[in-house]
Write an enzyme that holds these catalytic residues in place. Structure first.
Site, short mmCIF file in Angstrom:
data_model
loop_
_atom_site.label_atom_id
_atom_site.label_comp_id
_atom_site.label_asym_id
_atom_site.label_seq_id
_atom_site.Cartn_x
_atom_site.Cartn_y
_atom_site.Cartn_z
N GLU A 1 -8.13 18.52 -50.13
CA GLU A 1 -7.07 19.19 -49.37
C GLU A 1 -6.27 18.16 -48.60
OE1 GLU A 1 -8.00 22.56 -46.93
OE2 GLU A 1 -9.37 23.44 -48.39
N ASN B 1 -4.31 18.55 -45.14
CA ASN B 1 -4.08 19.47 -44.03
C ASN B 1 -2.93 18.97 -43.16
OD1 ASN B 1 -6.58 21.48 -44.03
ND2 ASN B 1 -7.28 19.46 -44.63
N ARG C 1 -20.05 25.60 -48.06
CA ARG C 1 -18.91 25.19 -47.24
C ARG C 1 -19.37 24.33 -46.08
NH1 ARG C 1 -16.88 30.96 -45.57
NH2 ARG C 1 -19.11 31.04 -45.09
N ARG D 1 -13.49 14.80 -43.24
CA ARG D 1 -12.14 14.89 -42.70
C ARG D 1 -11.69 13.48 -42.30
NH1 ARG D 1 -9.02 18.61 -40.27
NH2 ARG D 1 -9.40 19.68 -42.25
N ASP E 1 -9.08 16.04 -46.65
CA ASP E 1 -10.45 16.45 -46.92
C ASP E 1 -10.90 15.78 -48.20
OD1 ASP E 1 -10.39 18.02 -44.68
OD2 ASP E 1 -10.28 19.93 -45.74
N ARG F 1 -18.43 16.94 -42.50
CA ARG F 1 -18.87 18.27 -42.10
C ARG F 1 -19.89 18.76 -43.13
NH1 ARG F 1 -12.82 20.08 -42.12
NH2 ARG F 1 -13.07 18.74 -43.94
N LYS G 1 -10.97 29.43 -54.64
CA LYS G 1 -10.51 29.61 -53.26
C LYS G 1 -9.05 30.03 -53.23
CE LYS G 1 -10.09 24.55 -52.75
NZ LYS G 1 -10.56 23.39 -51.97
N LYS H 1 -3.61 23.20 -50.03
CA LYS H 1 -4.41 23.11 -51.26
C LYS H 1 -3.62 22.46 -52.39
CE LYS H 1 -7.69 25.75 -49.33
NZ LYS H 1 -7.03 26.12 -48.06
#
Length: 313
Positions: free
Chosen positions: A280, A282, A232, A209, A272, A224, A159, A124
């Site tokens: 984000e 990842n 979400r 993604r 993301d 997504r 979050k 994050k």
């Protein structure tokens, strides 16, 4: 080549969509020998980092998909590559594992992603290093700062900094309903730091993604898309994955970050992106290989093993 995968239990794999399985399958296709172990099998003994590893043979069957030899203790530098593919939570046990992997590197092990780089890139918080691509963001445990941010932006997402799969994500609208309760819950009464971001309406079109492999950009993203009133898009939260071409903004973000993150020791990264904003970075166990390959015909696992071979050359 001998490749050892540090991963979650093999019995939990869903081979039709698991990215680690896709890596294993591609490595096996090239004649490489595959091993697997979990973090509980790691140990530091007599100055060497060892693991009880199982040699894995793929069967080609969708369900009964592997055969495993009896575990044997081997030093991690005995492998050509060690792939860190353990999912979060990124707790102290995860961090201890990165310390052990870093010690293994000092003895000659080749670990991907580099354990220090994983530690240094909170999934994050890392977006703050690329703030030109982010939505307005606050990181704090202070309730008054959070309330002031909500007053300014009206519609916000809160979050935890250590979550995955969409767990613990809340949206608070202009009316502020339940804001106090959410703050108390996520900050554990002001003792845990969290992230707050302005809500990005483009989430209805998907949380994209974007994969970076070996400093290069995979040419397709997996959007997504949230379902059933969810905010979400994560697949683990019920989102539907739709592979799509990268937009000009996606490419701008990805091509800016890809070479820099690779330089830092991150062979595989999953960005993301919602709308035009990076949300984000990842680095622990990025996924979506199979969905992109199945929908677009682009072999992501082959690109990954190509990049691994190049990194080892």
């Amino acid at each position: 080549m001998k490749i050892a995968f540090l991963t979650d239990p093999l019995s939990q794999f869903k081979t039709y969509k698991d990215s680690t399985f896709a890596m294993m399958r591609e490595a096996a296709k090239r004649g490489y020998t595959i091993y697997a172990f979990g973090p509980e099998q790691l140990a530091l003994e007599s100055g060497q980092v060892v693991a009880n590893v199982m040699r894995i043979t793929l069967t080609g069957d969708a369900d009964d998909w592997y055969r495993a030899d009896a575990p044997v203790a081997l030093p991690l530098h005995a492998f050509d590559a060690v792939l860190q593919r353990k999912d979060p939570p990124f707790d102290m046990e995860y961090i201890y594992a990165t310390y052990l992997l870093e010690l293994a590197e000092s003895k000659g092990a080749r670990v991907f992603n580099k354990p220090a780089a994983i530690r240094n890139h909170n999934e994050k918080l890392s977006i703050a290093q690329f703030s030109q691509f982010t939505a307005p963001t606050l990181v704090t445990r202070d309730e008054q700062r959070i309330r002031a941010f909500h007053r300014e932006h009206q519609d916000v997402i809160l979050k935890p900094l250590d979550g995955m799969g969409g767990a613990g994500i809340f949206r608070i609208g202009a009316d502020g309903m339940n804001l106090g309760s959410v703050i108390e819950t996520l900050t554990l009464q002001g003792t845990r730091t969290i992230m707050v971001q302005r809500y990005i309406p483009e989430i209805v079109h998907g949380d994209k993604r974007i994969l970076l492999i070996g400093g290069k950009v995979v040419p397709f993203a997996l959007a997504r898309i949230p379902q059933n009133g969810e905010v979400r898009g994560n697949l683990a939260a019920g989102g539907i994955g739709v592979a799509q071409d990268l937009s000009a903004r996606d490419l701008e973000i990805a091509q800016t970050l890809a070479p820099e993150l690779y330089r830092r020791g991150l062979l595989l990264v999953g960005l993301d992106v919602i709308g035009s904003c990076l949300t984000e970075v990842n680095v622990t166990s990025p996924t979506c290989f199979q969905e992109i390959t199945q929908q677009k015909g682009f072999d992501v696992a082959a690109m990954f093993i190509d990049a691994l071979e190049q990194a080892l050359a």
